[in-house]
Write a protein that holds these residues in place. Structure first.
Motif, PDB file in Angstrom:
ATOM      1  N   HIS A 102      35.910  46.326  42.763  1.00  0.00           N
ATOM      2  CA  HIS A 102      36.217  45.077  42.057  1.00  0.00           C
ATOM      3  C   HIS A 102      36.364  45.263  40.551  1.00  0.00           C
ATOM      4  O   HIS A 102      36.780  44.334  39.851  1.00  0.00           O
ATOM      5  CB  HIS A 102      35.154  44.012  42.365  1.00  0.00           C
ATOM      6  CG  HIS A 102      33.790  44.317  41.811  1.00  0.00           C
ATOM      7  ND1 HIS A 102      32.934  45.233  42.386  1.00  0.00           N
ATOM      8  CD2 HIS A 102      33.141  43.833  40.718  1.00  0.00           C
ATOM      9  CE1 HIS A 102      31.813  45.284  41.690  1.00  0.00           C
ATOM     10  NE2 HIS A 102      31.913  44.453  40.676  1.00  0.00           N
ATOM     11  N   LEU A 103      36.030  46.456  40.030  1.00  0.00           N
ATOM     12  CA  LEU A 103      36.214  46.734  38.601  1.00  0.00           C
ATOM     13  C   LEU A 103      37.378  47.697  38.367  1.00  0.00           C
ATOM     14  O   LEU A 103      37.491  48.273  37.295  1.00  0.00           O
ATOM     15  CB  LEU A 103      34.925  47.322  38.003  1.00  0.00           C
ATOM     16  CG  LEU A 103      33.730  46.363  37.936  1.00  0.00           C
ATOM     17  CD1 LEU A 103      32.481  47.097  37.473  1.00  0.00           C
ATOM     18  CD2 LEU A 103      34.035  45.182  37.008  1.00  0.00           C
TER      19      LEU A 103
ATOM     20  N   GLU B 270      34.286  42.117  32.363  1.00  0.00           N
ATOM     21  CA  GLU B 270      35.581  41.430  32.424  1.00  0.00           C
ATOM     22  C   GLU B 270      35.976  40.904  31.044  1.00  0.00           C
ATOM     23  O   GLU B 270      37.143  40.962  30.648  1.00  0.00           O
ATOM     24  CB  GLU B 270      35.515  40.290  33.436  1.00  0.00           C
ATOM     25  CG  GLU B 270      36.764  39.422  33.519  1.00  0.00           C
ATOM     26  CD  GLU B 270      38.016  40.197  33.953  1.00  0.00           C
ATOM     27  OE1 GLU B 270      39.131  39.662  33.773  1.00  0.00           O
ATOM     28  OE2 GLU B 270      37.888  41.340  34.449  1.00  0.00           O
ATOM     29  N   GLN B 271      35.002  40.406  30.280  1.00  0.00           N
ATOM     30  CA  GLN B 271      35.287  39.952  28.923  1.00  0.00           C
ATOM     31  C   GLN B 271      35.755  41.112  28.045  1.00  0.00           C
ATOM     32  O   GLN B 271      36.668  40.963  27.230  1.00  0.00           O
ATOM     33  CB  GLN B 271      34.042  39.300  28.311  1.00  0.00           C
ATOM     34  CG  GLN B 271      33.692  37.947  28.884  1.00  0.00           C
ATOM     35  CD  GLN B 271      34.801  36.926  28.690  1.00  0.00           C
ATOM     36  OE1 GLN B 271      35.295  36.736  27.579  1.00  0.00           O
ATOM     37  NE2 GLN B 271      35.196  36.277  29.767  1.00  0.00           N
TER      38      GLN B 271
ATOM     39  N   ASP C 150      28.940  42.272  35.296  1.00  0.00           N
ATOM     40  CA  ASP C 150      30.346  42.276  35.694  1.00  0.00           C
ATOM     41  C   ASP C 150      31.143  41.255  34.886  1.00  0.00           C
ATOM     42  O   ASP C 150      32.302  41.499  34.526  1.00  0.00           O
ATOM     43  CB  ASP C 150      30.471  41.971  37.186  1.00  0.00           C
ATOM     44  CG  ASP C 150      30.034  43.139  38.060  1.00  0.00           C
ATOM     45  OD1 ASP C 150      29.725  44.219  37.495  1.00  0.00           O
ATOM     46  OD2 ASP C 150      29.988  42.973  39.294  1.00  0.00           O
ATOM     47  N   GLU C 151      30.526  40.107  34.604  1.00  0.00           N
ATOM     48  CA  GLU C 151      31.207  39.085  33.801  1.00  0.00           C
ATOM     49  C   GLU C 151      31.513  39.616  32.401  1.00  0.00           C
ATOM     50  O   GLU C 151      32.606  39.403  31.867  1.00  0.00           O
ATOM     51  CB  GLU C 151      30.345  37.821  33.705  1.00  0.00           C
ATOM     52  CG  GLU C 151      30.994  36.713  32.879  1.00  0.00           C
ATOM     53  CD  GLU C 151      30.072  35.531  32.630  1.00  0.00           C
ATOM     54  OE1 GLU C 151      30.575  34.487  32.148  1.00  0.00           O
ATOM     55  OE2 GLU C 151      28.864  35.651  32.906  1.00  0.00           O
TER      56      GLU C 151
ATOM     57  N   GLN D 119      40.478  47.185  37.784  1.00  0.00           N
ATOM     58  CA  GLN D 119      41.392  46.837  36.686  1.00  0.00           C
ATOM     59  C   GLN D 119      40.899  47.414  35.367  1.00  0.00           C
ATOM     60  O   GLN D 119      41.693  47.917  34.560  1.00  0.00           O
ATOM     61  CB  GLN D 119      41.542  45.323  36.578  1.00  0.00           C
ATOM     62  CG  GLN D 119      42.328  44.681  37.701  1.00  0.00           C
ATOM     63  CD  GLN D 119      42.643  43.223  37.396  1.00  0.00           C
ATOM     64  OE1 GLN D 119      43.326  42.916  36.418  1.00  0.00           O
ATOM     65  NE2 GLN D 119      42.130  42.321  38.223  1.00  0.00           N
ATOM     66  N   LEU D 120      39.582  47.340  35.151  1.00  0.00           N
ATOM     67  CA  LEU D 120      39.021  47.926  33.942  1.00  0.00           C
ATOM     68  C   LEU D 120      39.056  49.443  34.005  1.00  0.00           C
ATOM     69  O   LEU D 120      39.451  50.110  33.039  1.00  0.00           O
ATOM     70  CB  LEU D 120      37.583  47.431  33.748  1.00  0.00           C
ATOM     71  CG  LEU D 120      36.788  48.064  32.591  1.00  0.00           C
ATOM     72  CD1 LEU D 120      37.512  47.863  31.263  1.00  0.00           C
ATOM     73  CD2 LEU D 120      35.392  47.473  32.526  1.00  0.00           C
TER      74      LEU D 120
ATOM     75  N   ARG E  28      37.275  43.750  29.130  1.00  0.00           N
ATOM     76  CA  ARG E  28      38.639  44.064  29.563  1.00  0.00           C
ATOM     77  C   ARG E  28      39.641  43.117  28.910  1.00  0.00           C
ATOM     78  O   ARG E  28      40.721  43.535  28.461  1.00  0.00           O
ATOM     79  CB  ARG E  28      38.755  43.965  31.082  1.00  0.00           C
ATOM     80  CG  ARG E  28      40.130  44.398  31.613  1.00  0.00           C
ATOM     81  CD  ARG E  28      40.244  44.176  33.104  1.00  0.00           C
ATOM     82  NE  ARG E  28      40.314  42.763  33.447  1.00  0.00           N
ATOM     83  CZ  ARG E  28      41.444  42.031  33.394  1.00  0.00           C
ATOM     84  NH1 ARG E  28      42.573  42.592  32.983  1.00  0.00           N
ATOM     85  NH2 ARG E  28      41.420  40.758  33.736  1.00  0.00           N
ATOM     86  N   LEU E  29      39.287  41.837  28.826  1.00  0.00           N
ATOM     87  CA  LEU E  29      40.182  40.863  28.206  1.00  0.00           C
ATOM     88  C   LEU E  29      40.382  41.155  26.723  1.00  0.00           C
ATOM     89  O   LEU E  29      41.456  40.890  26.173  1.00  0.00           O
ATOM     90  CB  LEU E  29      39.638  39.448  28.414  1.00  0.00           C
ATOM     91  CG  LEU E  29      39.635  38.937  29.868  1.00  0.00           C
ATOM     92  CD1 LEU E  29      38.990  37.564  29.957  1.00  0.00           C
ATOM     93  CD2 LEU E  29      41.042  38.918  30.437  1.00  0.00           C
TER      94      LEU E  29
END
Length: 273
Positions: free
Chosen positions: A176-177, A142-143, A138-139, A179-180, A145-146
C-alpha cells in the motif's frame, strides 16, 4: 573529569552527533555521497537507513554543514511523531515561515508552495530532512509523498531525505506504500563498522580530542570493544568513554582488555561478560 589527566581538549566519545568527529569509513563516505548525489541531481527522494547508533544523525549534521550556504535552504524534522496538520506546520516553520496556530495542512501547504517557488526563482534548492522517519504513520508518509508533488513544469521544488532505522525500509516495502517507494530512486543502508574500521574510528576520535599518543587502547582492548559493540558507533562511544574513566580511576594511560571489561560490566549494570 578525565580530560586533564589524559591531556585532552574535549571528550572524545560524547554521544551527541557532532560532525567534527565524523569518521568516514568506506560505508559512511558512500552513504554521504549518496545523500549529496540525490540532492544535487534533484532526484526528489533519498532514503538512508541503518541500525540504532550507526551514525545516521551525525551524517545528517555533516550534510547540513555541507549544504550551508546561499544555494540551499534546509529544514530538519527531528521528531516526526505528529499529526498531519502539525507536520505541515512544522515543515513550514523549519523553512522560516510563520503559520497561524490553527492553520490546517492545506493552508500550511499553500504557504510552503509559495515559499518554494520564491526560492526557485532565486536559484536556491530546498531540502527537507526527516530523521527517525520509521516513526511516521502511513498517513504522514502519504503527506510526505504529496510534498514531492510540489513542482514546476521542469523541476521538483523540494528534495526530501528520509532517514530511519531498518523498520523504515521494511515498511516502505509494503504494497500500500508502493506509490511512495517508487519515487525513492536513491537508497542506502548504513552497516556497522568492521573491526579494522573500529580501530581507526577510536584513533580518529582521540586525535580530534587532542590526544598525542595517550591515552591508547591495546589491540585486545579494541577487540573486546568490537565484540561488545558489534561495530555500532554509539555503543563504541559508550564503552570507550567508560573505559577512559576506568583508566583515570586507576591512573593509567593504557586502556587494556581488563579495563574495557570493567567498562562493559558497568554499562550492563554489573552483569558479568
Amino acid at each position: 573529569m578525565y580530560l586533564g589527566f589524559y591531556g585532552l581538549t574535549e571528550p572524545p566519545f560524547e554521544l551527541t552527533p557532532n560532525p567534527r568527529f565524523l569518521f568516514f569509513s568506506a560505508k559512511h563516505r558512500e552513504a554521504f555521497n549518496h545523500l549529496l548525489y540525490g540532492i544535487r541531481e534533484r532526484k526528489g527522494f533519498v532514503q538512508l537507513t541503518g541500525e540504532v547508533g550507526a551514525g545516521k544523525t551525525t551524517l545528517c549534521r555533516a550534510l547540513l554543514d555541507q549544504l550551508n550556504g546561499d544555494h540551499y535552504a534546509t529544514a530538519l524534522i527531528l521528531n516526526p511523531a505528529l499529526n498531519a496538520d502539525q507536520l505541515m506546520r512544522a515543515v513550514a516553520r523549519e523553512f522560516g515561515l510563520e503559520t497561524p496556530p490553527g492553520a490546517d495542512r492545506l493552508e500550511a501547504l499553500a504557504a510552503l508552495n509559495r515559499h518554494l517557488l520564491e526560492l526557485a526563482a532565486q536559484g536556491r534548492e530546498a531540502v527537507l530532512i526527516i530523521d527517525e522517519a520509521q516513526d511516521l504513520t502511513d498517513e504522514l508518509l502519504e503527506q510526505v509523498r504529496l510534498l514531492s508533488n510540489l513542482e514546476t513544469h521542469d523541476r521538483k521544488l523540494l528534495q526530501i531525505v528520509l532517514m530511519g532505522q531498518p523498520e523504515l525500509r521494511d515498511r516502505l516495502d509494503r504494497p500500500h506504500l508502493r506509490q511512495l517507494r517508487q519515487r525513492i530512486t536513491v537508497r542506502f543502508h548504513l552497516r556497522p563498522l568492521t573491526r579494522a574500521e573500529l580501530i581507526r574510528y577510536v584513533q580518529h576520535r582521540l586525535a580530534v580530542s587532542g590526544a598525542r599518543g595517550t591515552p591508547y587502547f591495546t589491540l585486545p582492548a579494541l577487540w573486546r570493544v568490537y565484540r561488545y559493540s558489534r561495530g555500532i558507533p554509539r555503543l563504541v562511544n559508550a564503552v570507550c568513554d567508560k573505559a577512559l574513566l576506568a583508566g583515570f580511576v586507576h591512573q593509567t594511560h593504557r586502556i587494556d582488555f581488563k579495563l574495557v571489561g570493567r567498562a562493559i560490566r558497568e554499562l550492563e549494570g554489573d552483569i558479568r561478560v
